[in-house]
Design an enzyme around this catalytic site. Sequence first.
Site, PDB file in Angstrom:
ATOM      1  N   ASP A  39      -7.328   8.142   2.882  1.00  0.00           N
ATOM      2  CA  ASP A  39      -6.361   8.943   2.114  1.00  0.00           C
ATOM      3  C   ASP A  39      -6.151  10.280   2.826  1.00  0.00           C
ATOM      4  OD1 ASP A  39      -5.242   8.519  -0.976  1.00  0.00           O
ATOM      5  OD2 ASP A  39      -5.186  10.607  -0.304  1.00  0.00           O
ATOM      6  N   ASP A  74      -4.111  11.084   7.723  1.00  0.00           N
ATOM      7  CA  ASP A  74      -2.701  10.992   7.350  1.00  0.00           C
ATOM      8  C   ASP A  74      -2.193   9.621   7.790  1.00  0.00           C
ATOM      9  OD1 ASP A  74       0.053  11.131   7.144  1.00  0.00           O
ATOM     10  OD2 ASP A  74       0.179  13.190   7.893  1.00  0.00           O
ATOM     11  N   SER A 157       8.081  -1.831  -3.738  1.00  0.00           N
ATOM     12  CA  SER A 157       8.450  -1.314  -5.061  1.00  0.00           C
ATOM     13  C   SER A 157       9.636  -2.109  -5.574  1.00  0.00           C
ATOM     14  CB  SER A 157       8.851   0.159  -4.970  1.00  0.00           C
ATOM     15  OG  SER A 157       9.441   0.580  -6.187  1.00  0.00           O
ATOM     16  N   TYR A 170      13.992   6.857  -1.847  1.00  0.00           N
ATOM     17  CA  TYR A 170      12.816   6.011  -2.119  1.00  0.00           C
ATOM     18  C   TYR A 170      13.196   4.535  -2.002  1.00  0.00           C
ATOM     19  CZ  TYR A 170       8.657   4.395  -4.765  1.00  0.00           C
ATOM     20  OH  TYR A 170       7.495   3.768  -5.177  1.00  0.00           O
ATOM     21  N   LYS A 174      11.687   1.857   0.703  1.00  0.00           N
ATOM     22  CA  LYS A 174      10.993   0.648   0.251  1.00  0.00           C
ATOM     23  C   LYS A 174      11.732  -0.615   0.701  1.00  0.00           C
ATOM     24  CE  LYS A 174       7.426   2.455  -1.930  1.00  0.00           C
ATOM     25  NZ  LYS A 174       6.045   2.173  -1.486  1.00  0.00           N
ATOM     26  N   THR A 205       0.177   5.377 -12.909  1.00  0.00           N
ATOM     27  CA  THR A 205      -0.453   6.191 -11.854  1.00  0.00           C
ATOM     28  C   THR A 205       0.266   7.539 -11.790  1.00  0.00           C
ATOM     29  OG1 THR A 205       1.031   5.627 -10.042  1.00  0.00           O
ATOM     30  CG2 THR A 205      -0.771   4.082 -10.451  1.00  0.00           C
TER      31      THR A 205
HETATM   32  N1  LIG Z   1       3.047   3.511  -9.828  1.00  0.00           N
HETATM   33  C1  LIG Z   1       4.178   2.826  -9.809  1.00  0.00           C
HETATM   34  O1  LIG Z   1       4.848   2.652 -10.847  1.00  0.00           O
HETATM   35  C2  LIG Z   1       4.663   2.241  -8.507  1.00  0.00           C
HETATM   36  C3  LIG Z   1       5.757   1.389  -8.552  1.00  0.00           C
HETATM   37  C4  LIG Z   1       6.210   0.828  -7.376  1.00  0.00           C
HETATM   38  C5  LIG Z   1       5.575   1.110  -6.179  1.00  0.00           C
HETATM   39  N2  LIG Z   1       4.508   1.947  -6.163  1.00  0.00           N
HETATM   40  C6  LIG Z   1       3.866   2.205  -4.873  1.00  0.00           C
HETATM   41  O2  LIG Z   1       2.463   2.020  -5.000  1.00  0.00           O
HETATM   42  C7  LIG Z   1       1.806   2.734  -3.946  1.00  0.00           C
HETATM   43  C8  LIG Z   1       0.611   3.465  -4.514  1.00  0.00           C
HETATM   44  O3  LIG Z   1       1.067   4.512  -5.336  1.00  0.00           O
HETATM   45  P1  LIG Z   1       0.395   4.879  -6.730  1.00  0.00           P
HETATM   46  O4  LIG Z   1       1.335   4.479  -7.780  1.00  0.00           O
HETATM   47  O5  LIG Z   1      -0.986   4.377  -6.763  1.00  0.00           O
HETATM   48  O6  LIG Z   1       0.452   6.499  -6.676  1.00  0.00           O
HETATM   49  P2  LIG Z   1      -0.669   7.612  -6.449  1.00  0.00           P
HETATM   50  O7  LIG Z   1       0.056   8.874  -6.238  1.00  0.00           O
HETATM   51  O8  LIG Z   1      -1.676   7.545  -7.543  1.00  0.00           O
HETATM   52  O9  LIG Z   1      -1.413   7.150  -5.109  1.00  0.00           O
HETATM   53  C9  LIG Z   1      -0.863   7.371  -3.842  1.00  0.00           C
HETATM   54  C10 LIG Z   1      -1.972   7.794  -2.893  1.00  0.00           C
HETATM   55  O10 LIG Z   1      -1.414   7.916  -1.574  1.00  0.00           O
HETATM   56  C11 LIG Z   1      -1.967   9.054  -0.959  1.00  0.00           C
HETATM   57  N3  LIG Z   1      -1.097   9.535   0.119  1.00  0.00           N
HETATM   58  C12 LIG Z   1       0.117  10.108   0.016  1.00  0.00           C
HETATM   59  N4  LIG Z   1       0.579  10.443   1.215  1.00  0.00           N
HETATM   60  C13 LIG Z   1      -0.361  10.053   2.111  1.00  0.00           C
HETATM   61  C14 LIG Z   1      -0.444  10.109   3.533  1.00  0.00           C
HETATM   62  N5  LIG Z   1       0.521  10.645   4.279  1.00  0.00           N
HETATM   63  N6  LIG Z   1      -1.551   9.612   4.121  1.00  0.00           N
HETATM   64  C15 LIG Z   1      -2.563   9.070   3.387  1.00  0.00           C
HETATM   65  N7  LIG Z   1      -2.529   8.988   2.050  1.00  0.00           N
HETATM   66  C16 LIG Z   1      -1.428   9.482   1.432  1.00  0.00           C
HETATM   67  C17 LIG Z   1      -2.096  10.061  -2.095  1.00  0.00           C
HETATM   68  O11 LIG Z   1      -2.998  11.114  -1.776  1.00  0.00           O
HETATM   69  C18 LIG Z   1      -2.555   9.175  -3.246  1.00  0.00           C
HETATM   70  O12 LIG Z   1      -3.965   9.107  -3.320  1.00  0.00           O
HETATM   71  C19 LIG Z   1       2.875   3.629  -3.324  1.00  0.00           C
HETATM   72  O13 LIG Z   1       3.314   3.050  -2.112  1.00  0.00           O
HETATM   73  C20 LIG Z   1       3.991   3.610  -4.345  1.00  0.00           C
HETATM   74  O14 LIG Z   1       5.247   3.861  -3.767  1.00  0.00           O
HETATM   75  C21 LIG Z   1       4.030   2.518  -7.304  1.00  0.00           C
END
Ligand SMILES: NC(=O)c1ccc[n+]([C@@H]2O[C@H](COP(=O)([O-])OP(=O)(O)OC[C@H]3O[C@@H](n4cnc5c(N)ncnc54)[C@H](O)[C@@H]3O)[C@@H](O)[C@H]2O)c1
Length: 266
Positions: A39, A74, A157, A170, A174, A205
Amino acid sequence: MNRVATVNRVALVTGAARGIGAATVRGLAASGWSVVAVDLASDDPRLPYPLGTADELHAVVDSAGGGVVAHVADATDPEALGGAVSRAEELFGGLDAVIAAAGVIAGGVPLWEMPEAQLRAVMDVDLGGPLTAARVGIPALLRRPMPREGRFIAVVSAAATRGLPGLAAYSAAKAGVAGLIRGLAVDLRATGVTAVGVSPGSTATAILDESARLYGLEGAQAFAAQVPVERLLAPEEVAAALVWLAGPETGGITGTVIPVDGGLSL
Ligand SMILES: NC(=O)c1ccc[n+]([C@@H]2O[C@H](COP(=O)([O-])OP(=O)(O)OC[C@H]3O[C@@H](n4cnc5c(N)ncnc54)[C@H](O)[C@@H]3O)[C@@H](O)[C@H]2O)c1
């Protein structure tokens, strides 16, 4: 038929400090995987909401038990992510699955009104992150001897296939990842490595909390009404699909994106 053992498999998961990535690390560990949990563990100055923290990342590792290590990097930086891949190979002897879950959200306004820095953050992390994970991680998957069952998996997504208000960048990022998965599947022909995506819907989340804020909603729970299952998904429900897809028994699935979205994409 040659079989590959289900135990002693090794994964790298980005976005591991919280949300879907964290649930995936826990799910993999519970199934006996060794995991490098990656992360950024700090905020992105281009974005107005906090990202995962180092404390959260370490808590995930602690709760997952042995065989899981934290690695701050990163996910858009090939050198930094390459360090995580090397760590997997040095500590655990190789790599069997790369799961690109790191992601961010920004928007809430039409694309032409979106601040340039936010647009860059979305494209860099949401599209550039999986591209980097593929370029840096797949060579390690291919270093496993044949017969191998390697997996490149990206979290996509429902926005890849649906136009959502104020989320054009976004959606573009995606949809790009869905194209990446198709292209990789063809490039990986006959290698024993597959490329797949999982497309979550509204999952409880921090990203969904930020989406609610962007839309001026009281909270993320408001999104439940638009989903046929009429509830938010838990991160563990998305993680269950990711863990399954990472396993050696799913070699017949490649080049496709599987919705785990409570019917949102219908
Ligand atoms: N939650 C939803 O409803 C949803 C829906 C569709 C897709 N997603 C996708 O699910 C995935 C996970 O997201 P989430 O919902 O768990 O959100 P979240 O914000 O809880 O988790 C995302 C994590 O990614 C880390 N991150 C961000 N930029 C980074 C980087 N440059 N390098 C390393 N780590 C980095 C953040 O620190 C965080 O811990 C994402 O790709 C998001 O687009 C989520």
